[in-house]
Design a protein around this motif. Structure first.
Motif, PDB file in Angstrom:
ATOM      1  N   PRO A  18       0.841  -1.211   0.000  1.00  0.00           N
ATOM      2  CA  PRO A  18       0.000   0.000   0.000  1.00  0.00           C
ATOM      3  C   PRO A  18       0.867   1.249   0.000  1.00  0.00           C
ATOM      4  CG  PRO A  18       0.134  -0.899   2.198  1.00  0.00           C
ATOM      5  CD  PRO A  18       0.881  -1.856   1.311  1.00  0.00           C
ATOM      6  N   GLU A  20       0.674   5.768   0.557  1.00  0.00           N
ATOM      7  CA  GLU A  20      -0.034   7.013   0.839  1.00  0.00           C
ATOM      8  C   GLU A  20       0.869   8.175   0.456  1.00  0.00           C
ATOM      9  OE1 GLU A  20      -2.692   8.288   4.426  1.00  0.00           O
ATOM     10  OE2 GLU A  20      -0.645   8.900   4.926  1.00  0.00           O
ATOM     11  N   LYS A  58     -13.011   8.532  -5.053  1.00  0.00           N
ATOM     12  CA  LYS A  58     -12.347   7.462  -5.807  1.00  0.00           C
ATOM     13  C   LYS A  58     -11.975   7.967  -7.190  1.00  0.00           C
ATOM     14  CE  LYS A  58     -14.452   3.661  -3.274  1.00  0.00           C
ATOM     15  NZ  LYS A  58     -13.206   3.409  -2.502  1.00  0.00           N
ATOM     16  N   ASN A  61      -7.507   4.080 -11.881  1.00  0.00           N
ATOM     17  CA  ASN A  61      -6.377   3.193 -11.563  1.00  0.00           C
ATOM     18  C   ASN A  61      -6.343   2.757 -10.105  1.00  0.00           C
ATOM     19  OD1 ASN A  61      -5.658   3.670 -14.216  1.00  0.00           O
ATOM     20  ND2 ASN A  61      -4.097   5.174 -13.708  1.00  0.00           N
ATOM     21  N   GLY A  62      -7.494   2.712  -9.433  1.00  0.00           N
ATOM     22  CA  GLY A  62      -7.562   2.200  -8.070  1.00  0.00           C
ATOM     23  C   GLY A  62      -7.145   3.176  -6.982  1.00  0.00           C
ATOM     24  N   PHE A  63      -6.885   4.433  -7.339  1.00  0.00           N
ATOM     25  CA  PHE A  63      -6.510   5.430  -6.344  1.00  0.00           C
ATOM     26  C   PHE A  63      -7.745   6.030  -5.675  1.00  0.00           C
ATOM     27  CE2 PHE A  63      -1.967   6.004  -6.570  1.00  0.00           C
ATOM     28  CZ  PHE A  63      -1.621   5.472  -7.802  1.00  0.00           C
ATOM     29  N   GLU A  64      -7.564   6.469  -4.442  1.00  0.00           N
ATOM     30  CA  GLU A  64      -8.600   7.196  -3.732  1.00  0.00           C
ATOM     31  C   GLU A  64      -7.932   8.239  -2.835  1.00  0.00           C
ATOM     32  OE1 GLU A  64     -10.597   4.028  -1.620  1.00  0.00           O
ATOM     33  OE2 GLU A  64      -9.390   4.394   0.167  1.00  0.00           O
ATOM     34  N   ARG A  77      -4.216   7.598  -1.678  1.00  0.00           N
ATOM     35  CA  ARG A  77      -3.887   6.246  -1.239  1.00  0.00           C
ATOM     36  C   ARG A  77      -4.180   5.233  -2.339  1.00  0.00           C
ATOM     37  NH1 ARG A  77      -7.254   8.038   3.247  1.00  0.00           N
ATOM     38  NH2 ARG A  77      -5.900   8.824   4.895  1.00  0.00           N
ATOM     39  N   LYS A  78      -3.425   4.130  -2.267  1.00  0.00           N
ATOM     40  CA  LYS A  78      -3.745   2.975  -3.104  1.00  0.00           C
ATOM     41  C   LYS A  78      -3.375   1.739  -2.300  1.00  0.00           C
ATOM     42  CE  LYS A  78      -3.345   0.984  -7.695  1.00  0.00           C
ATOM     43  NZ  LYS A  78      -2.866   1.117  -9.086  1.00  0.00           N
ATOM     44  N   SER A  80      -2.712  -1.340  -3.166  1.00  0.00           N
ATOM     45  CA  SER A  80      -1.732  -2.260  -3.736  1.00  0.00           C
ATOM     46  C   SER A  80      -1.198  -1.655  -5.033  1.00  0.00           C
ATOM     47  CB  SER A  80      -2.386  -3.621  -3.997  1.00  0.00           C
ATOM     48  OG  SER A  80      -1.487  -4.496  -4.641  1.00  0.00           O
ATOM     49  N   VAL A  81       0.071  -1.267  -5.024  1.00  0.00           N
ATOM     50  CA  VAL A  81       0.607  -0.565  -6.203  1.00  0.00           C
ATOM     51  C   VAL A  81       1.222  -1.543  -7.196  1.00  0.00           C
ATOM     52  CG1 VAL A  81       0.991   1.590  -4.983  1.00  0.00           C
ATOM     53  CG2 VAL A  81       2.822  -0.116  -5.054  1.00  0.00           C
ATOM     54  N   ASP A  85       2.501   2.163 -11.802  1.00  0.00           N
ATOM     55  CA  ASP A  85       2.137   3.369 -11.037  1.00  0.00           C
ATOM     56  C   ASP A  85       3.326   4.298 -10.821  1.00  0.00           C
ATOM     57  OD1 ASP A  85      -0.059   1.353  -9.025  1.00  0.00           O
ATOM     58  OD2 ASP A  85      -0.587   2.692 -10.692  1.00  0.00           O
TER      59      ASP A  85
END
Lengths: 113, 113
Positions: A18, A20, A58, A61-64, A77-78, A80-81, A85
């Motif tokens: 993860p 941040e 959100k 590419n899965g980022f928030e 945050r993500k 699982s990079v 990325d």
């Protein structure tokens, strides 16, 4: 005038871990916040934005990111990079009625295998 | 697809030359911006324009001027290039509405020798 502080210039992380990326902004009555990503040799593209409403935003590419008004923060945050990325990430806040963006210095995310 | 096009990806100019950086957008956006990107400093706003023939100074206008004769085109002019203007230049555009994202070109890497 608005200002943005990105607290880390570089963040190294292993693949699937993860991450941040931290961003703080100067206080204002109303704030609109953005995260942009810049891949090598490319322009910037929008990851996500906070305008109003839910504080958890959100993006692609899965980022928030979470807007925290009391701490004037908008951390990205993500969970699982991926290697893909690896890029530079910019936090930005709107100024001049929301039309002019003020950027932070950027955080380089380096994902290692 | 939304597009902001900068006329050159790479430019090498001599000290004292007059340099023109051109930017065209095809989205009928009211606002256009020129940023300068340097490592560790993020993006700094040079000039912006919110309408044809209208312009406003950004944070670092010294040594630069701009021209917007048509809505789709925004030019950045270095009247007499200097080595400290060696940098990446990014053009962006956005609508006149509040809180909308800015769309960026690919950037022009200018080297002044």
């Amino acid at each position: 005038a608005q200002s943005v502080t990105q607290l880390d210039s570089q963040v190294p992380v292993f693949e699937e871990a993860p991450v941040e990326l931290r961003c703080n902004y100067s206080s204002s009555v109303s704030v609109y916040l953005f995260w942009y990503v810049q891949y090598p040799n490319q322009g910037l593209q929008l990851l996500l934005k906070y305008l109003s409403g839910s504080t958890l935003v959100k993006g692609i590419n899965g980022f928030e990111a979470e807007f925290n008004k009391s701490q004037t923060s908008f951390h990205l945050r993500k969970p699982s990079v991926h290697i893909s990325d690896t890029a530079e990430y910019f936090c930005a806040v709107s100024d001049w009625g929301g039309n002019k963006l003020v950027f932070g210095a950027g955080t380089i995310l380096r994902v290692k295998s | 697809d939304v597009k902001v096009t900068q006329s050159s990806r790479y430019l090498v100019k001599r000290t004292g030359e007059k340099v023109f950086l051109e930017c065209v957008q095809d989205m009928d956006h009211e606002n256009m911006f020129w940023y300068r990107q340097d490592p560790g400093l993020g993006l700094r706003l040079i000039y912006f324009s919110y309408d044809v023939k209208m312009k406003e100074k950004g944070d670092i206008p010294e040594g630069y001027s701009v021209s917007r004769e048509k809505k789709e085109r925004f030019s950045l002019i270095l009247e007499s290039a200097s080595t400290n203007q060696t940098s990446m230049y990014l053009c962006a555009s956005s609508t006149g509405a509040l809180n909308t994202e800015a769309f960026f070109g690919q950037g022009t890497r200018l080297t002044v020798v």
